[in-house]
Design a protein around this motif. Sequence first.
Motif, PDB file in Angstrom:
ATOM      1  N   ASN A   1      27.432  25.442  24.703  1.00  0.00           N
ATOM      2  CA  ASN A   1      27.630  24.677  23.468  1.00  0.00           C
ATOM      3  C   ASN A   1      27.926  23.200  23.684  1.00  0.00           C
ATOM      4  OD1 ASN A   1      27.522  26.825  21.358  1.00  0.00           O
ATOM      5  ND2 ASN A   1      29.142  27.686  22.634  1.00  0.00           N
ATOM      6  N   PHE A   2      28.373  22.838  24.896  1.00  0.00           N
ATOM      7  CA  PHE A   2      28.766  21.447  25.115  1.00  0.00           C
ATOM      8  C   PHE A   2      27.783  20.663  25.961  1.00  0.00           C
ATOM      9  CE2 PHE A   2      33.626  22.348  24.686  1.00  0.00           C
ATOM     10  CZ  PHE A   2      33.429  22.592  23.340  1.00  0.00           C
ATOM     11  N   GLN A   3      26.730  21.274  26.460  1.00  0.00           N
ATOM     12  CA  GLN A   3      25.872  20.556  27.378  1.00  0.00           C
ATOM     13  C   GLN A   3      24.452  20.356  26.857  1.00  0.00           C
ATOM     14  OE1 GLN A   3      26.159  22.328  31.289  1.00  0.00           O
ATOM     15  NE2 GLN A   3      27.865  21.013  31.823  1.00  0.00           N
ATOM     16  N   GLU A   4      24.303  20.269  25.560  1.00  0.00           N
ATOM     17  CA  GLU A   4      23.018  19.845  25.031  1.00  0.00           C
ATOM     18  C   GLU A   4      22.839  18.364  25.386  1.00  0.00           C
ATOM     19  OE1 GLU A   4      22.569  20.770  20.915  1.00  0.00           O
ATOM     20  OE2 GLU A   4      23.581  22.695  21.116  1.00  0.00           O
ATOM     21  N   PRO A   5      21.613  17.887  25.500  1.00  0.00           N
ATOM     22  CA  PRO A   5      21.391  16.499  25.917  1.00  0.00           C
ATOM     23  C   PRO A   5      22.183  15.502  25.077  1.00  0.00           C
ATOM     24  CG  PRO A   5      19.320  17.701  25.886  1.00  0.00           C
ATOM     25  CD  PRO A   5      20.360  18.621  25.288  1.00  0.00           C
ATOM     26  N   ASN A   6      22.924  14.644  25.746  1.00  0.00           N
ATOM     27  CA  ASN A   6      23.681  13.558  25.118  1.00  0.00           C
ATOM     28  C   ASN A   6      24.703  14.041  24.097  1.00  0.00           C
ATOM     29  OD1 ASN A   6      22.110  11.578  26.506  1.00  0.00           O
ATOM     30  ND2 ASN A   6      20.481  11.910  25.022  1.00  0.00           N
ATOM     31  N   LEU A   7      25.077  15.312  24.188  1.00  0.00           N
ATOM     32  CA  LEU A   7      26.008  15.835  23.192  1.00  0.00           C
ATOM     33  C   LEU A   7      27.405  16.033  23.745  1.00  0.00           C
ATOM     34  CD1 LEU A   7      26.465  16.951  20.337  1.00  0.00           C
ATOM     35  CD2 LEU A   7      25.763  19.197  21.187  1.00  0.00           C
ATOM     36  N   GLU A   8      27.561  16.323  25.050  1.00  0.00           N
ATOM     37  CA  GLU A   8      28.858  16.746  25.546  1.00  0.00           C
ATOM     38  C   GLU A   8      29.965  15.722  25.277  1.00  0.00           C
ATOM     39  OE1 GLU A   8      26.476  15.010  28.998  1.00  0.00           O
ATOM     40  OE2 GLU A   8      26.167  16.452  27.390  1.00  0.00           O
ATOM     41  N   THR A   9      29.761  14.471  25.621  1.00  0.00           N
ATOM     42  CA  THR A   9      30.797  13.470  25.413  1.00  0.00           C
ATOM     43  C   THR A   9      30.999  13.215  23.922  1.00  0.00           C
ATOM     44  OG1 THR A   9      30.374  12.410  27.543  1.00  0.00           O
ATOM     45  CG2 THR A   9      31.481  11.093  25.861  1.00  0.00           C
ATOM     46  N   ASN A  10      29.904  13.122  23.175  1.00  0.00           N
ATOM     47  CA  ASN A  10      30.008  12.885  21.737  1.00  0.00           C
ATOM     48  C   ASN A  10      30.735  14.036  21.043  1.00  0.00           C
ATOM     49  OD1 ASN A  10      28.623  10.476  21.972  1.00  0.00           O
ATOM     50  ND2 ASN A  10      26.629  11.407  21.558  1.00  0.00           N
ATOM     51  N   PHE A  11      30.438  15.260  21.481  1.00  0.00           N
ATOM     52  CA  PHE A  11      31.048  16.426  20.846  1.00  0.00           C
ATOM     53  C   PHE A  11      32.563  16.440  21.048  1.00  0.00           C
ATOM     54  CE2 PHE A  11      32.590  20.725  20.600  1.00  0.00           C
ATOM     55  CZ  PHE A  11      31.935  21.260  19.513  1.00  0.00           C
ATOM     56  N   ILE A  12      33.011  16.304  22.275  1.00  0.00           N
ATOM     57  CA  ILE A  12      34.452  16.397  22.537  1.00  0.00           C
ATOM     58  C   ILE A  12      35.178  15.187  21.956  1.00  0.00           C
ATOM     59  CG2 ILE A  12      34.588  15.286  24.812  1.00  0.00           C
ATOM     60  CD1 ILE A  12      36.252  18.611  23.779  1.00  0.00           C
ATOM     61  N   THR A  13      34.500  14.041  21.910  1.00  0.00           N
ATOM     62  CA  THR A  13      35.087  12.851  21.273  1.00  0.00           C
ATOM     63  C   THR A  13      35.300  13.114  19.787  1.00  0.00           C
ATOM     64  OG1 THR A  13      34.042  11.341  22.856  1.00  0.00           O
ATOM     65  CG2 THR A  13      34.744  10.405  20.750  1.00  0.00           C
ATOM     66  N   GLU A  14      34.282  13.698  19.144  1.00  0.00           N
ATOM     67  CA  GLU A  14      34.406  14.004  17.717  1.00  0.00           C
ATOM     68  C   GLU A  14      35.462  15.082  17.480  1.00  0.00           C
ATOM     69  OE1 GLU A  14      31.624  15.411  13.909  1.00  0.00           O
ATOM     70  OE2 GLU A  14      30.709  15.068  15.884  1.00  0.00           O
ATOM     71  N   TYR A  15      35.558  16.036  18.390  1.00  0.00           N
ATOM     72  CA  TYR A  15      36.587  17.073  18.251  1.00  0.00           C
ATOM     73  C   TYR A  15      37.980  16.450  18.231  1.00  0.00           C
ATOM     74  CZ  TYR A  15      40.125  20.369  19.795  1.00  0.00           C
ATOM     75  OH  TYR A  15      41.304  21.079  19.898  1.00  0.00           O
ATOM     76  N   PHE A  16      38.258  15.539  19.152  1.00  0.00           N
ATOM     77  CA  PHE A  16      39.587  14.922  19.190  1.00  0.00           C
ATOM     78  C   PHE A  16      39.850  14.052  17.962  1.00  0.00           C
ATOM     79  CE2 PHE A  16      39.439  15.528  23.975  1.00  0.00           C
ATOM     80  CZ  PHE A  16      40.432  16.503  23.979  1.00  0.00           C
ATOM     81  N   GLU A  17      38.784  13.587  17.320  1.00  0.00           N
ATOM     82  CA  GLU A  17      38.952  12.820  16.081  1.00  0.00           C
ATOM     83  C   GLU A  17      39.233  13.740  14.894  1.00  0.00           C
ATOM     84  OE1 GLU A  17      39.028   9.501  15.537  1.00  0.00           O
ATOM     85  OE2 GLU A  17      38.960   9.231  17.714  1.00  0.00           O
ATOM     86  N   GLY A  18      38.989  15.049  15.065  1.00  0.00           N
ATOM     87  CA  GLY A  18      39.245  16.002  13.991  1.00  0.00           C
ATOM     88  C   GLY A  18      38.005  16.613  13.403  1.00  0.00           C
ATOM     89  N   GLY A  19      36.835  16.380  14.048  1.00  0.00           N
ATOM     90  CA  GLY A  19      35.587  16.897  13.529  1.00  0.00           C
ATOM     91  C   GLY A  19      35.037  18.050  14.354  1.00  0.00           C
ATOM     92  N   THR A  20      33.753  18.354  14.155  1.00  0.00           N
ATOM     93  CA  THR A  20      32.979  19.460  14.737  1.00  0.00           C
ATOM     94  C   THR A  20      33.385  20.791  14.102  1.00  0.00           C
ATOM     95  OG1 THR A  20      34.368  20.188  16.607  1.00  0.00           O
ATOM     96  CG2 THR A  20      32.998  18.233  16.957  1.00  0.00           C
ATOM     97  N   PHE A  21      32.550  21.793  14.322  1.00  0.00           N
ATOM     98  CA  PHE A  21      32.807  23.114  13.734  1.00  0.00           C
ATOM     99  C   PHE A  21      34.115  23.725  14.242  1.00  0.00           C
ATOM    100  CE2 PHE A  21      30.744  24.221  17.698  1.00  0.00           C
ATOM    101  CZ  PHE A  21      31.370  25.397  18.095  1.00  0.00           C
TER     102      PHE A  21
END
Length: 431
Positions: A158-178
């Motif tokens: 779930n975290f290693q789609e192209p160009n998604l891993e850093t963006n995903f965890i960054t958004e998670y810490f901001e309070g977003g993502t599923f």
Amino acid sequence: PSDSPEPSPSPSDSPEPSPSPSDSPEPSPSPSDSPEPSPSPSDSPKPSPSPSDSPGPSPSPSDSPIPSPSPSSDPSDVAVPSCTSLAGITIMNCDREGVMTAIRENIDGECPHNANKELVILTGAANFGEANQYIDEMCSGVWGAVETTQFEDIDAANFQEPNLETNFITEYFEGGTFLNTETSNFRLSDDGTNPQGEYTISQQTLEVGANIDAFRDDEAQTTIMDSTVEKLNNCQNQAMMCCFGRDRQSGDDNGDCAAGDANCNDANPADNSDLCSAEGTAYPDDTEGDIHCHGVAWAESENDPTNRLRFNNLFFVSLYDHMYTRGYVQNALAPANDIPMCSCIEDMPIVSRADCTQVDVDLTVALSFDDVTGLLVAAHQDDLNVAFNACQASQNNDLGAYAEKLANQGKISAETLAVIDSVIVDKCPST
């Protein structure tokens, strides 16, 4: 007599006005060979011949078995022997404190110098400051040789789609993502049923939950976690904090979301803090609702275990202990998303207090001496073990008190403590 067949030297061959003592065995020169006057009495008692003039095999100073230093010799140039045998000694973790403790515990009781001087000798440094720099670099190499992981390694699917891993965890810490916005549990009941029947658990959520749980029991304890989140890599005040505003999971005895509760979309976490102000807006008298804050702090030295393992600690606090275990998600003003859920302490809203987790770290480090230079070297034994425990300080499980402890130990500056104290204020000001 054996020299007598030699022809008499001509005046041009005899620049010296009088024969040196080494020439005295020679027969007296004939009148024709001695145009110069005879030496005066004051010239005759010459001192002993110099080594170059001496006919005998007198040893040169370099041949002498015990050379005497010349008056200009600097005593500091003479090597001082060490008083410590550290070969085969192991220490726990690698930093200045650990190395100095090993020296103090193993130095010869008859040693003519102290442990600080011993460190200088063992490192080949010119002074104690340079010796500490040597230890810093040596220990940095030890920590750098330990296996590392990153947040994206938690869940490759779930975290290693192209160009998604850093963006995903960054958004998670901001309070977003599923992970933050869904309402459901991260695991099934022991009998394989959904403990929160009112809310469907997606396969993606179950997979992420299982991988977080597995990562907690393995890599979080045995590797050093790095971060690709730029903001978190540049915290200025040695602390990070999360403040959660919603409970998305039932059946874990934490927060207000209960099994059979159809209102978990807006359920509260257990209240352990007050939000004083955020983005310039004050929240008097608990008008923000129930929030739950929890943080980590670490020493300034990069070789201190609390510093090296700070992202392991953040993983445990955010993804495992609060989200996976308790279901705490989103920021303190959820569902509004104007402030981060987790960030560097200087970027978080002002609150009255926060819980705290510390890392207790064991890494066996063997000390020895380099075969070529003879200087102190170190290597880890590949046995890193990280434990996550409530912070121990004047008030346990309290981020502000733990930061004060680090300051009292000289591990963070007074200025850093002042910034932390300006965010965690004990009591919100009255309005």
